[in-house]
Enzyme design. Structure first.
Site, PDB file in Angstrom:
ATOM      1  N   ASP A   1     -79.332 -12.688 -22.241  1.00  0.00           N
ATOM      2  CA  ASP A   1     -78.358 -11.794 -22.891  1.00  0.00           C
ATOM      3  C   ASP A   1     -77.054 -12.574 -23.052  1.00  0.00           C
ATOM      4  OD1 ASP A   1     -76.479  -9.930 -23.627  1.00  0.00           O
ATOM      5  OD2 ASP A   1     -77.244  -8.375 -22.262  1.00  0.00           O
TER       6      ASP A   1
ATOM      7  N   TYR B   1     -65.933  -7.105 -37.163  1.00  0.00           N
ATOM      8  CA  TYR B   1     -66.946  -8.162 -37.264  1.00  0.00           C
ATOM      9  C   TYR B   1     -66.305  -9.444 -37.819  1.00  0.00           C
ATOM     10  CZ  TYR B   1     -71.062 -10.570 -39.231  1.00  0.00           C
ATOM     11  OH  TYR B   1     -72.014 -11.487 -39.559  1.00  0.00           O
TER      12      TYR B   1
HETATM   13  N1  LIG Z   1     -77.840 -11.858 -42.719  1.00  0.00           N
HETATM   14  C1  LIG Z   1     -76.638 -11.995 -43.202  1.00  0.00           C
HETATM   15  O1  LIG Z   1     -76.352 -11.637 -44.357  1.00  0.00           O
HETATM   16  C2  LIG Z   1     -75.564 -12.656 -42.384  1.00  0.00           C
HETATM   17  C3  LIG Z   1     -74.374 -12.967 -43.033  1.00  0.00           C
HETATM   18  C4  LIG Z   1     -73.365 -13.592 -42.317  1.00  0.00           C
HETATM   19  C5  LIG Z   1     -73.550 -13.900 -40.978  1.00  0.00           C
HETATM   20  N2  LIG Z   1     -74.705 -13.563 -40.364  1.00  0.00           N
HETATM   21  C6  LIG Z   1     -74.826 -13.909 -38.938  1.00  0.00           C
HETATM   22  O2  LIG Z   1     -76.031 -14.604 -38.727  1.00  0.00           O
HETATM   23  C7  LIG Z   1     -76.566 -14.285 -37.441  1.00  0.00           C
HETATM   24  C8  LIG Z   1     -77.972 -13.750 -37.576  1.00  0.00           C
HETATM   25  O3  LIG Z   1     -77.961 -12.624 -38.439  1.00  0.00           O
HETATM   26  P1  LIG Z   1     -79.294 -11.850 -38.862  1.00  0.00           P
HETATM   27  O4  LIG Z   1     -78.995 -11.183 -40.139  1.00  0.00           O
HETATM   28  O5  LIG Z   1     -80.454 -12.761 -38.725  1.00  0.00           O
HETATM   29  O6  LIG Z   1     -79.302 -10.732 -37.705  1.00  0.00           O
HETATM   30  P2  LIG Z   1     -80.487 -10.263 -36.717  1.00  0.00           P
HETATM   31  O7  LIG Z   1     -80.005  -9.021 -36.053  1.00  0.00           O
HETATM   32  O8  LIG Z   1     -81.787 -10.229 -37.430  1.00  0.00           O
HETATM   33  O9  LIG Z   1     -80.557 -11.439 -35.666  1.00  0.00           O
HETATM   34  C9  LIG Z   1     -79.673 -11.525 -34.603  1.00  0.00           C
HETATM   35  C10 LIG Z   1     -80.471 -11.776 -33.348  1.00  0.00           C
HETATM   36  O10 LIG Z   1     -79.524 -11.873 -32.278  1.00  0.00           O
HETATM   37  C11 LIG Z   1     -80.081 -11.173 -31.172  1.00  0.00           C
HETATM   38  N3  LIG Z   1     -79.026 -10.708 -30.284  1.00  0.00           N
HETATM   39  C12 LIG Z   1     -78.134  -9.711 -30.495  1.00  0.00           C
HETATM   40  N4  LIG Z   1     -77.363  -9.540 -29.412  1.00  0.00           N
HETATM   41  C13 LIG Z   1     -77.797 -10.442 -28.489  1.00  0.00           C
HETATM   42  C14 LIG Z   1     -77.424 -10.740 -27.154  1.00  0.00           C
HETATM   43  N5  LIG Z   1     -76.440 -10.049 -26.510  1.00  0.00           N
HETATM   44  N6  LIG Z   1     -78.050 -11.752 -26.509  1.00  0.00           N
HETATM   45  C15 LIG Z   1     -79.061 -12.433 -27.120  1.00  0.00           C
HETATM   46  N7  LIG Z   1     -79.468 -12.180 -28.368  1.00  0.00           N
HETATM   47  C16 LIG Z   1     -78.847 -11.191 -29.036  1.00  0.00           C
HETATM   48  C17 LIG Z   1     -80.829  -9.994 -31.778  1.00  0.00           C
HETATM   49  O11 LIG Z   1     -81.790  -9.455 -30.882  1.00  0.00           O
HETATM   50  C18 LIG Z   1     -81.431 -10.630 -33.019  1.00  0.00           C
HETATM   51  O12 LIG Z   1     -82.728 -11.145 -32.785  1.00  0.00           O
HETATM   52  C19 LIG Z   1     -75.593 -13.309 -36.808  1.00  0.00           C
HETATM   53  O13 LIG Z   1     -74.656 -14.020 -36.014  1.00  0.00           O
HETATM   54  C20 LIG Z   1     -74.894 -12.701 -38.011  1.00  0.00           C
HETATM   55  O14 LIG Z   1     -73.610 -12.211 -37.699  1.00  0.00           O
HETATM   56  C21 LIG Z   1     -75.703 -12.944 -41.031  1.00  0.00           C
END
Ligand SMILES: NC(=O)c1ccc[n+]([C@@H]2O[C@H](COP(=O)([O-])OP(=O)(O)OC[C@H]3O[C@@H](n4cnc5c(N)ncnc54)[C@H](O)[C@@H]3O)[C@@H](O)[C@H]2O)c1
Length: 253
Positions: free
Chosen positions: A64, A155
């Site tokens: 975590d 965020y």
């Molecule tokens: N998808 C987008 O459009 C986008 C755009 C900009 C930035 N991001 C960033 O990219 C990253 C991944 O995004 P995504 O869309 O794949 O999201 P997602 O929710 O699919 O993946 C995030 C992962 O992080 C894990 N997670 C969350 N809290 C946690 C914790 N406390 N400890 C360990 N793991 C934890 C979740 O279980 C999940 O598997 C994030 O940091 C997000 O902010 C995504």
């Protein structure tokens, strides 16, 4: 075939889904051994299966990222198994539904949780595995966001803070020849992003891009491969947008 990351070890946080899974599969396709962290154990097992299907190997760890003790204990355990870590992708992050709702009245406890996972944990994990990153002269890739350039969401504030950490970490780790770079994705098609942005705003944001197609997880995964490769090795202390040209247009305007 010659694979660019054969014999290398890549750590990915948030490897159970979305962009983290895409990073893991891209590096696995290039021959790397993956070390995956997440709180979603079922998702981790699924990613590991997909990696093995590609002929690569992975270990999975329930960590975590909001818990400093768990990060430190993971660091100790992984250093016992790996004396070199070539790539750390600090990808785990959360939006807590705030992008859609706004942060008014969110309360200190939620703010702290938000900052801990999105902004502070990347530094804590890098410090926990620093000796192995140093031995490999590795790279840390922090996952920012297009939203970091817009101060209108909590965020975005946590990701803007991460950008500052990226510069600070590049400075701090340079003595060990460890690079630190940020990737700021735009709107990428993952389940979590689709849940966080309502359909009307999704279309509005997409229409604001100069590149008229949906951004994919693979777009981000390919950029990370380049940054971590020999070809990208002169890039450091930088946050790179990958958003189809959608920079700084704002979320709600
Ligand atoms: N998808 C987008 O459009 C986008 C755009 C900009 C930035 N991001 C960033 O990219 C990253 C991944 O995004 P995504 O869309 O794949 O999201 P997602 O929710 O699919 O993946 C995030 C992962 O992080 C894990 N997670 C969350 N809290 C946690 C914790 N406390 N400890 C360990 N793991 C934890 C979740 O279980 C999940 O598997 C994030 O940091 C997000 O902010 C995504």
């Amino acid at each position: 075939m010659n694979k660019r990351f054969s014999g290398k070890t890549v750590v990915v946080t948030g490897g159970a889904a979305g962009l983290g899974r895409a990073h893991a599969l891209a590096f696995a396709g290039e021959g790397a051994h993956l070390v995956l962290l997440d709180i979603n154990e079922a998702g981790l097992a699924e990613t590991r299966g997909l990696i093995e299907d590609r002929g690569s190997t992975a270990s999975t760890h329930r960590v975590d990222m909001s818990d400093e003790r768990q990060i430190i204990d993971f660091g100790k355990a992984i250093l016992a198994d790996h004396d070199r870590i070539d790539v750390l992708i600090n990808n785990a992050g959360l939006h807590m539904g705030e992008i859609a709702r706004g942060f008014s009245g969110m309360g200190l406890a939620k703010w702290q949780h938000f900052f801990t996972v999105n902004s502070f944990a990347p530094l804590l994990l890098a410090e926990a595995i620093q000796p192995a990153l140093a031995k490999a002269k590795g790279i840390i890739i922090n996952k920012s966001s297009m939203a970091s350039y817009n101060p209108a969401t909590a965020y975005g504030i946590t990701k803007a803070t991460l950008n500052i950490f990226t510069h600070a970490m590049a400075t701090q780790f340079a003595a060990d020849d460890i690079r630190c770079v940020g990737i700021a994705p735009g709107l990428m098609a993952t389940e979590a992003a689709q849940q966080g942005v309502d359909p009307e705003n999704w279309e509005k944001l997409k229409a604001m891009q100069y590149v008229k197609r949906q951004g994919t997880a693979e777009d981000i995964a390919n950029l990370a491969i380049f940054l971590a490769s020999d070809e990208g090795s002169f890039i450091n202390n930088q946050v790179i947008l990958c958003d189809g040209g959608n920079m700084m247009r704002g979320w709600r305007g």
